[in-house]
Write a protein that holds these residues in place. Structure first.
Motif, PDB file in Angstrom:
ATOM      1  N   TYR A  53       0.809  -1.217   0.000  1.00 50.57           N
ATOM      2  CA  TYR A  53       0.000   0.000   0.000  1.00 50.57           C
ATOM      3  C   TYR A  53       0.846   1.274   0.000  1.00 50.57           C
ATOM      4  O   TYR A  53       0.302   2.374   0.162  1.00 50.57           O
ATOM      5  CB  TYR A  53      -0.934  -0.006   1.209  1.00 50.57           C
ATOM      6  CG  TYR A  53      -1.927  -1.154   1.172  1.00 50.57           C
ATOM      7  CD1 TYR A  53      -2.951  -1.176   0.243  1.00 50.57           C
ATOM      8  CD2 TYR A  53      -1.814  -2.219   2.065  1.00 50.57           C
ATOM      9  CE1 TYR A  53      -3.852  -2.235   0.192  1.00 50.57           C
ATOM     10  CE2 TYR A  53      -2.712  -3.281   2.023  1.00 50.57           C
ATOM     11  CZ  TYR A  53      -3.727  -3.276   1.083  1.00 50.57           C
ATOM     12  OH  TYR A  53      -4.623  -4.327   1.049  1.00 50.57           O
ATOM     13  N   CYS A 148      -5.091   6.332   4.720  1.00 48.85           N
ATOM     14  CA  CYS A 148      -4.564   5.067   4.202  1.00 48.85           C
ATOM     15  C   CYS A 148      -5.518   4.495   3.169  1.00 48.85           C
ATOM     16  O   CYS A 148      -6.682   4.897   3.077  1.00 48.85           O
ATOM     17  CB  CYS A 148      -4.346   4.055   5.329  1.00 48.85           C
ATOM     18  SG  CYS A 148      -5.855   3.515   6.168  1.00 48.85           S
ATOM     19  N   ASP A 149      -5.008   3.560   2.379  1.00 49.13           N
ATOM     20  CA  ASP A 149      -5.851   2.806   1.463  1.00 49.13           C
ATOM     21  C   ASP A 149      -6.945   2.130   2.296  1.00 49.13           C
ATOM     22  O   ASP A 149      -6.667   1.497   3.312  1.00 49.13           O
ATOM     23  CB  ASP A 149      -5.008   1.758   0.737  1.00 49.13           C
ATOM     24  CG  ASP A 149      -5.738   1.098  -0.411  1.00 49.13           C
ATOM     25  OD1 ASP A 149      -6.849   0.587  -0.207  1.00 49.13           O
ATOM     26  OD2 ASP A 149      -5.168   1.052  -1.517  1.00 49.13           O
ATOM     27  N   ARG A 151      -8.467  -0.443   1.909  1.00 42.78           N
ATOM     28  CA  ARG A 151      -8.310  -1.906   2.006  1.00 42.78           C
ATOM     29  C   ARG A 151      -7.218  -2.310   2.990  1.00 42.78           C
ATOM     30  O   ARG A 151      -7.070  -3.499   3.289  1.00 42.78           O
ATOM     31  CB  ARG A 151      -7.983  -2.482   0.629  1.00 42.78           C
ATOM     32  CG  ARG A 151      -9.068  -2.285  -0.411  1.00 42.78           C
ATOM     33  CD  ARG A 151      -8.552  -2.618  -1.799  1.00 42.78           C
ATOM     34  NE  ARG A 151      -7.450  -1.724  -2.173  1.00 42.78           N
ATOM     35  CZ  ARG A 151      -6.806  -1.791  -3.331  1.00 42.78           C
ATOM     36  NH1 ARG A 151      -7.143  -2.705  -4.220  1.00 42.78           N
ATOM     37  NH2 ARG A 151      -5.832  -0.939  -3.607  1.00 42.78           N
ATOM     38  N   ASN A 152      -6.464  -1.350   3.472  1.00 42.67           N
ATOM     39  CA  ASN A 152      -5.333  -1.646   4.342  1.00 42.67           C
ATOM     40  C   ASN A 152      -5.818  -1.800   5.782  1.00 42.67           C
ATOM     41  O   ASN A 152      -5.791  -0.865   6.590  1.00 42.67           O
ATOM     42  CB  ASN A 152      -4.285  -0.540   4.231  1.00 42.67           C
ATOM     43  CG  ASN A 152      -2.986  -0.892   4.929  1.00 42.67           C
ATOM     44  OD1 ASN A 152      -2.926  -1.814   5.730  1.00 42.67           O
ATOM     45  ND2 ASN A 152      -1.942  -0.141   4.624  1.00 42.67           N
ATOM     46  N   ILE A 176      -2.904   4.272  -7.501  1.00 39.61           N
ATOM     47  CA  ILE A 176      -1.585   3.958  -6.968  1.00 39.61           C
ATOM     48  C   ILE A 176      -1.158   2.594  -7.504  1.00 39.61           C
ATOM     49  O   ILE A 176      -1.874   1.601  -7.326  1.00 39.61           O
ATOM     50  CB  ILE A 176      -1.591   3.924  -5.425  1.00 39.61           C
ATOM     51  CG1 ILE A 176      -2.126   5.252  -4.863  1.00 39.61           C
ATOM     52  CG2 ILE A 176      -0.205   3.615  -4.887  1.00 39.61           C
ATOM     53  CD1 ILE A 176      -1.289   6.463  -5.203  1.00 39.61           C
ATOM     54  N   ARG A 179      -3.665   0.681  -9.462  1.00 40.17           N
ATOM     55  CA  ARG A 179      -4.877   0.225  -8.773  1.00 40.17           C
ATOM     56  C   ARG A 179      -5.648   1.430  -8.250  1.00 40.17           C
ATOM     57  O   ARG A 179      -5.070   2.433  -7.857  1.00 40.17           O
ATOM     58  CB  ARG A 179      -4.525  -0.695  -7.586  1.00 40.17           C
ATOM     59  CG  ARG A 179      -3.810  -1.976  -7.947  1.00 40.17           C
ATOM     60  CD  ARG A 179      -3.825  -2.948  -6.757  1.00 40.17           C
ATOM     61  NE  ARG A 179      -3.292  -2.327  -5.554  1.00 40.17           N
ATOM     62  CZ  ARG A 179      -2.003  -2.427  -5.170  1.00 40.17           C
ATOM     63  NH1 ARG A 179      -1.132  -3.102  -5.908  1.00 40.17           N
ATOM     64  NH2 ARG A 179      -1.600  -1.851  -4.056  1.00 40.17           N
ATOM     65  N   ASN A 180      -6.965   1.297  -8.241  1.00 42.04           N
ATOM     66  CA  ASN A 180      -7.785   2.323  -7.606  1.00 42.04           C
ATOM     67  C   ASN A 180      -7.520   2.323  -6.111  1.00 42.04           C
ATOM     68  O   ASN A 180      -7.368   1.279  -5.486  1.00 42.04           O
ATOM     69  CB  ASN A 180      -9.271   2.064  -7.851  1.00 42.04           C
ATOM     70  CG  ASN A 180     -10.151   3.010  -7.035  1.00 42.04           C
ATOM     71  OD1 ASN A 180     -10.150   4.211  -7.272  1.00 42.04           O
ATOM     72  ND2 ASN A 180     -10.868   2.472  -6.054  1.00 42.04           N
ATOM     73  N   ARG A 181      -7.479   3.514  -5.537  1.00 40.47           N
ATOM     74  CA  ARG A 181      -7.386   3.634  -4.082  1.00 40.47           C
ATOM     75  C   ARG A 181      -8.534   4.477  -3.559  1.00 40.47           C
ATOM     76  O   ARG A 181      -8.664   5.657  -3.892  1.00 40.47           O
ATOM     77  CB  ARG A 181      -6.058   4.254  -3.658  1.00 40.47           C
ATOM     78  CG  ARG A 181      -6.043   4.588  -2.152  1.00 40.47           C
ATOM     79  CD  ARG A 181      -4.695   5.032  -1.654  1.00 40.47           C
ATOM     80  NE  ARG A 181      -4.835   6.075  -0.636  1.00 40.47           N
ATOM     81  CZ  ARG A 181      -3.875   6.437   0.203  1.00 40.47           C
ATOM     82  NH1 ARG A 181      -2.701   5.853   0.154  1.00 40.47           N
ATOM     83  NH2 ARG A 181      -4.079   7.401   1.074  1.00 40.47           N
ATOM     84  N   ASP A 182      -9.386   3.858  -2.747  1.00 44.50           N
ATOM     85  CA  ASP A 182     -10.309   4.586  -1.897  1.00 44.50           C
ATOM     86  C   ASP A 182      -9.533   4.911  -0.633  1.00 44.50           C
ATOM     87  O   ASP A 182      -8.861   4.040  -0.068  1.00 44.50           O
ATOM     88  CB  ASP A 182     -11.533   3.750  -1.542  1.00 44.50           C
ATOM     89  CG  ASP A 182     -12.375   3.375  -2.757  1.00 44.50           C
ATOM     90  OD1 ASP A 182     -12.224   4.023  -3.812  1.00 44.50           O
ATOM     91  OD2 ASP A 182     -13.161   2.422  -2.646  1.00 44.50           O
ATOM     92  N   THR A 183      -9.617   6.144  -0.152  1.00 45.51           N
ATOM     93  CA  THR A 183      -8.789   6.568   0.973  1.00 45.51           C
ATOM     94  C   THR A 183      -9.621   6.768   2.224  1.00 45.51           C
ATOM     95  O   THR A 183     -10.579   7.553   2.219  1.00 45.51           O
ATOM     96  CB  THR A 183      -8.039   7.874   0.638  1.00 45.51           C
ATOM     97  OG1 THR A 183      -7.188   7.651  -0.489  1.00 45.51           O
ATOM     98  CG2 THR A 183      -7.185   8.325   1.816  1.00 45.51           C
TER      99      THR A 183
END
Length: 224
Positions: A53, A148-149, A151-152, A176, A179-183
């Motif tokens: 990530y 953070c991402d 998904r992290n 990033i 890949r798509n990043r939802d924050t």
């Protein structure tokens, strides 16, 4: 301070060490840090998963990492620190102040990467504490952010453990590494900080750890 009309802009953080009982945070020095940090954060000491990530890495060689570190060495935002446990000259982590807004009193901590040896240790927690304490108590910031991402899950758990409040998720915020990043956004405000600071101080106290270094109380419990 901070919620009325008498607010005055604060100063940005300086390129200077932050010293704790268990850990030292020092400004990035690519020449001194790159080789040891590469060894601690790449196989065989660590897998590539710890870079999943991150905006950068993993790197193909210590020389490649050094070039990347040189590019941020003189940058003030983000302002990166290497994390060195006391009694160990090796840099085993990094973290940065970023998106620094002195006019609004807002500062973010990010770019956090702990080598496996540093993960889930009191030294790692103290590093976060030192950055937060410096921002609030010494520089006078009103808001300390963690993003953070989404998904992290490890980063989200860490934010909650350290006292950050989840504020929502920015969907399709970034791309990033293709890949798509939802924050996911988290923050501590100046009004929340005194209780969180006291929790850190209670948790980090020597009497909270037994002879084997195991915690007697969880950090979350020390805030109650």
């Amino acid at each position: 301070m901070g919620s009325d009309l008498n607010w005055e802009p604060v100063e940005p953080p300086k390129r200077a060490p932050l010293e704790g009982e268990r850990v030292l945070l020092r400004p990035v020095d690519a020449a001194a840090d790159a080789e040891a940090f590469f060894s601690a954060t790449h196989p065989p000491a660590a897998g590539e998963e710890i870079w999943r990530y991150m905006f950068d890495g993993p790197y193909g060689s210590a020389a490649e990492m050094r070039r990347a570190m040189e590019s941020i060495e003189a940058v003030d935002d983000p302002l990166f620190f290497t994390i060195v446990p006391r009694g160990d000259e090796r840099p085993l982590g990094r973290a940065a102040y970023m998106r620094i807004e002195p006019g609004h009193g807002v500062i973010e901590i990010g770019g956090i990467l702990f080598a496996p040896e540093l993960q889930r240790t009191a030294a790692a927690a103290e590093a976060i504490f030192l950055l937060a304490r410096h921002a609030f108590d010494e520089l006078g910031y009103r808001r300390f952010e963690w993003k953070c991402d989404a998904r992290n899950e490890a980063s989200r758990r860490a934010a909650a453990r350290f006292g950050f409040t989840y504020e929502g998720t920015f969907r399709q915020h970034m791309v990033i590494k293709d890949r798509n990043r939802d924050t996911a956004w988290f923050a501590i405000t100046e009004g929340e900080w005194p209780q969180i600071r006291a929790g850190f101080e209670t948790w980090l106290a020597p009497e909270n750890f037994d002879g084997a270094g195991r915690q007697r109380r969880r950090l979350e419990d020390c805030r109650s």
